[in-house]
Design a protein around this motif. Structure first.
Motif, PDB file in Angstrom:
ATOM      1  N   HIS A   1      24.634 -27.741  36.709  1.00 36.33           N
ATOM      2  CA  HIS A   1      24.456 -28.957  35.915  1.00 36.33           C
ATOM      3  C   HIS A   1      23.736 -28.760  34.586  1.00 36.33           C
ATOM      4  CE1 HIS A   1      25.967 -31.414  39.149  1.00 36.33           C
ATOM      5  NE2 HIS A   1      25.155 -30.791  39.986  1.00 36.33           N
ATOM      6  N   ARG A   2      23.191 -27.598  34.338  1.00 35.17           N
ATOM      7  CA  ARG A   2      22.358 -27.419  33.146  1.00 35.17           C
ATOM      8  C   ARG A   2      22.534 -26.018  32.573  1.00 35.17           C
ATOM      9  NH1 ARG A   2      16.911 -29.889  31.540  1.00 35.17           N
ATOM     10  NH2 ARG A   2      15.898 -28.236  30.377  1.00 35.17           N
ATOM     11  N   THR A   3      22.510 -25.935  31.249  1.00 36.25           N
ATOM     12  CA  THR A   3      22.565 -24.654  30.552  1.00 36.25           C
ATOM     13  C   THR A   3      21.357 -24.574  29.625  1.00 36.25           C
ATOM     14  OG1 THR A   3      24.979 -24.674  30.583  1.00 36.25           O
ATOM     15  CG2 THR A   3      23.936 -23.177  29.022  1.00 36.25           C
ATOM     16  N   ARG A   4      20.700 -23.429  29.638  1.00 31.99           N
ATOM     17  CA  ARG A   4      19.562 -23.177  28.753  1.00 31.99           C
ATOM     18  C   ARG A   4      19.928 -21.998  27.863  1.00 31.99           C
ATOM     19  NH1 ARG A   4      15.324 -19.532  28.644  1.00 31.99           N
ATOM     20  NH2 ARG A   4      13.388 -20.304  27.740  1.00 31.99           N
ATOM     21  N   ALA A   5      19.706 -22.157  26.562  1.00 37.66           N
ATOM     22  CA  ALA A   5      19.961 -21.072  25.610  1.00 37.66           C
ATOM     23  C   ALA A   5      18.642 -20.657  24.978  1.00 37.66           C
ATOM     24  CB  ALA A   5      20.929 -21.531  24.525  1.00 37.66           C
ATOM     25  N   ALA A   6      18.463 -19.368  24.805  1.00 38.69           N
ATOM     26  CA  ALA A   6      17.305 -18.820  24.109  1.00 38.69           C
ATOM     27  C   ALA A   6      17.820 -17.998  22.936  1.00 38.69           C
ATOM     28  CB  ALA A   6      16.473 -17.960  25.043  1.00 38.69           C
ATOM     29  N   ALA A   7      17.312 -18.300  21.751  1.00 41.79           N
ATOM     30  CA  ALA A   7      17.718 -17.584  20.538  1.00 41.79           C
ATOM     31  C   ALA A   7      16.514 -16.816  19.995  1.00 41.79           C
ATOM     32  CB  ALA A   7      18.223 -18.567  19.485  1.00 41.79           C
ATOM     33  N   LEU A   8      16.780 -15.630  19.483  1.00 43.44           N
ATOM     34  CA  LEU A   8      15.734 -14.781  18.921  1.00 43.44           C
ATOM     35  C   LEU A   8      16.287 -14.083  17.689  1.00 43.44           C
ATOM     36  CD1 LEU A   8      13.073 -13.012  19.011  1.00 43.44           C
ATOM     37  CD2 LEU A   8      14.372 -11.473  20.487  1.00 43.44           C
ATOM     38  N   VAL A   9      15.537 -14.145  16.597  1.00 40.61           N
ATOM     39  CA  VAL A   9      15.896 -13.374  15.406  1.00 40.61           C
ATOM     40  C   VAL A   9      14.693 -12.507  15.050  1.00 40.61           C
ATOM     41  CG1 VAL A   9      15.213 -15.185  13.755  1.00 40.61           C
ATOM     42  CG2 VAL A   9      16.836 -13.427  13.054  1.00 40.61           C
ATOM     43  N   ARG A  10      14.950 -11.237  14.813  1.00 43.40           N
ATOM     44  CA  ARG A  10      13.923 -10.295  14.363  1.00 43.40           C
ATOM     45  C   ARG A  10      14.118 -10.113  12.860  1.00 43.40           C
ATOM     46  NH1 ARG A  10      15.625  -8.232  19.274  1.00 43.40           N
ATOM     47  NH2 ARG A  10      13.979  -8.163  20.839  1.00 43.40           N
ATOM     48  N   LEU A  11      13.073 -10.413  12.106  1.00 44.05           N
ATOM     49  CA  LEU A  11      13.143 -10.346  10.654  1.00 44.05           C
ATOM     50  C   LEU A  11      12.745  -8.959  10.168  1.00 44.05           C
ATOM     51  CD1 LEU A  11      11.586 -13.840   9.968  1.00 44.05           C
ATOM     52  CD2 LEU A  11      14.000 -13.207  10.025  1.00 44.05           C
ATOM     53  N   PRO A  12      13.175  -8.581   8.961  1.00 47.97           N
ATOM     54  CA  PRO A  12      12.886  -7.237   8.452  1.00 47.97           C
ATOM     55  C   PRO A  12      11.395  -6.893   8.386  1.00 47.97           C
ATOM     56  CG  PRO A  12      14.594  -8.269   7.137  1.00 47.97           C
ATOM     57  CD  PRO A  12      14.067  -9.317   8.072  1.00 47.97           C
ATOM     58  N   ASP A  13      10.522  -7.911   8.305  1.00 44.58           N
ATOM     59  CA  ASP A  13       9.086  -7.634   8.260  1.00 44.58           C
ATOM     60  C   ASP A  13       8.491  -7.395   9.645  1.00 44.58           C
ATOM     61  OD1 ASP A  13       8.948 -10.155   9.416  1.00 44.58           O
ATOM     62  OD2 ASP A  13       7.758 -11.055   7.804  1.00 44.58           O
ATOM     63  N   GLY A  14       9.336  -7.427  10.682  1.00 42.99           N
ATOM     64  CA  GLY A  14       8.884  -7.179  12.039  1.00 42.99           C
ATOM     65  C   GLY A  14       8.539  -8.431  12.819  1.00 42.99           C
ATOM     66  N   SER A  15       8.505  -9.579  12.140  1.00 41.02           N
ATOM     67  CA  SER A  15       8.196 -10.821  12.855  1.00 41.02           C
ATOM     68  C   SER A  15       9.428 -11.304  13.622  1.00 41.02           C
ATOM     69  CB  SER A  15       7.709 -11.897  11.888  1.00 41.02           C
ATOM     70  OG  SER A  15       8.713 -12.232  10.960  1.00 41.02           O
ATOM     71  N   GLU A  16       9.181 -12.137  14.604  1.00 41.74           N
ATOM     72  CA  GLU A  16      10.248 -12.705  15.423  1.00 41.74           C
ATOM     73  C   GLU A  16      10.125 -14.217  15.427  1.00 41.74           C
ATOM     74  OE1 GLU A  16       9.792 -11.048  19.327  1.00 41.74           O
ATOM     75  OE2 GLU A  16      10.689  -9.137  18.749  1.00 41.74           O
ATOM     76  N   VAL A  17      11.269 -14.884  15.453  1.00 42.79           N
ATOM     77  CA  VAL A  17      11.299 -16.335  15.587  1.00 42.79           C
ATOM     78  C   VAL A  17      12.171 -16.632  16.795  1.00 42.79           C
ATOM     79  CG1 VAL A  17      11.863 -18.529  14.477  1.00 42.79           C
ATOM     80  CG2 VAL A  17      11.030 -16.617  13.090  1.00 42.79           C
ATOM     81  N   ARG A  18      11.647 -17.476  17.685  1.00 46.76           N
ATOM     82  CA  ARG A  18      12.350 -17.820  18.927  1.00 46.76           C
ATOM     83  C   ARG A  18      12.579 -19.326  18.991  1.00 46.76           C
ATOM     84  NH1 ARG A  18      11.519 -13.603  22.846  1.00 46.76           N
ATOM     85  NH2 ARG A  18      10.149 -12.028  21.975  1.00 46.76           N
ATOM     86  N   ALA A  19      13.662 -19.711  19.657  1.00 43.91           N
ATOM     87  CA  ALA A  19      13.967 -21.126  19.839  1.00 43.91           C
ATOM     88  C   ALA A  19      14.782 -21.304  21.115  1.00 43.91           C
ATOM     89  CB  ALA A  19      14.735 -21.663  18.641  1.00 43.91           C
ATOM     90  N   HIS A  20      14.823 -22.533  21.604  1.00 42.38           N
ATOM     91  CA  HIS A  20      15.550 -22.841  22.834  1.00 42.38           C
ATOM     92  C   HIS A  20      16.400 -24.087  22.649  1.00 42.38           C
ATOM     93  CE1 HIS A  20      12.076 -20.472  24.172  1.00 42.38           C
ATOM     94  NE2 HIS A  20      12.953 -19.939  24.989  1.00 42.38           N
ATOM     95  N   GLY A  21      17.454 -24.156  23.415  1.00 41.80           N
ATOM     96  CA  GLY A  21      18.300 -25.334  23.431  1.00 41.80           C
ATOM     97  C   GLY A  21      18.806 -25.574  24.840  1.00 41.80           C
ATOM     98  N   TYR A  22      19.128 -26.823  25.139  1.00 42.84           N
ATOM     99  CA  TYR A  22      19.552 -27.192  26.485  1.00 42.84           C
ATOM    100  C   TYR A  22      20.796 -28.063  26.431  1.00 42.84           C
ATOM    101  CZ  TYR A  22      14.814 -25.676  27.418  1.00 42.84           C
ATOM    102  OH  TYR A  22      13.655 -24.933  27.474  1.00 42.84           O
ATOM    103  N   ALA A  23      21.562 -28.004  27.486  1.00 46.77           N
ATOM    104  CA  ALA A  23      22.704 -28.896  27.665  1.00 46.77           C
ATOM    105  C   ALA A  23      22.758 -29.275  29.136  1.00 46.77           C
ATOM    106  CB  ALA A  23      24.003 -28.208  27.252  1.00 46.77           C
ATOM    107  N   SER A  24      23.075 -30.531  29.387  1.00 45.72           N
ATOM    108  CA  SER A  24      23.217 -31.015  30.760  1.00 45.72           C
ATOM    109  C   SER A  24      24.620 -31.563  30.951  1.00 45.72           C
ATOM    110  CB  SER A  24      22.201 -32.124  31.050  1.00 45.72           C
ATOM    111  OG  SER A  24      20.893 -31.630  30.947  1.00 45.72           O
ATOM    112  N   ARG A  25      25.200 -31.254  32.096  1.00 45.39           N
ATOM    113  CA  ARG A  25      26.540 -31.749  32.420  1.00 45.39           C
ATOM    114  C   ARG A  25      26.414 -33.040  33.205  1.00 45.39           C
ATOM    115  NH1 ARG A  25      30.043 -31.416  36.673  1.00 45.39           N
ATOM    116  NH2 ARG A  25      28.719 -30.002  37.850  1.00 45.39           N
ATOM    117  N   HIS A  26      27.140 -34.035  32.770  1.00 44.83           N
ATOM    118  CA  HIS A  26      27.181 -35.288  33.516  1.00 44.83           C
ATOM    119  C   HIS A  26      27.920 -35.043  34.832  1.00 44.83           C
ATOM    120  CE1 HIS A  26      28.161 -39.419  34.601  1.00 44.83           C
ATOM    121  NE2 HIS A  26      27.147 -39.767  33.810  1.00 44.83           N
TER     122      HIS A  26
END
Length: 90
Positions: free
Chosen positions: A19-44
């Motif tokens: 019933h549910r999907t979770r996505a995790a996104a990660l980008v590594r930048l050239p300076d070595g830092s990382e940015v993370r984010a999440h998204g969700y979807a639910s099925r009726h």
């Protein structure tokens, strides 16, 4: 004029149940830092089970959050470098 080519790679991972999907996104930048984010979807409950659709929705939401975090990061770096409060990036 010398041009530098820079590339970013975004990693996406998904966790799914019936019933549910979770996505995790990660980008590594050239300076070595990382940015993370999440998204969700639910099925009726009346919708058919289409995991790919859940991945697309959750993935799009994670990428949207990632984009907003990158804009905020850039805005903060502009403020830090200039020593003043700049206009928000949109």
């Amino acid at each position: 004029m010398l041009q530098t080519t820079v590339g970013w790679h975004v990693d996406m991972e998904f966790e799914e149940d019936t019933h549910r999907t979770r996505a995790a996104a990660l980008v590594r930048l050239p300076d070595g830092s990382e940015v993370r984010a999440h998204g969700y979807a639910s099925r009726h409950p009346v919708d058919s089970n289409q995991p790919r659709v859940g991945e697309e929705v959750a993935g799009a939401r994670a990428l949207n959050e990632l984009a907003m975090k990158l804009l905020t990061k850039a805005h903060d770096e502009i403020d830090e470098a200039s020593g003043r409060t700049s206009h928000p990036l949109a």
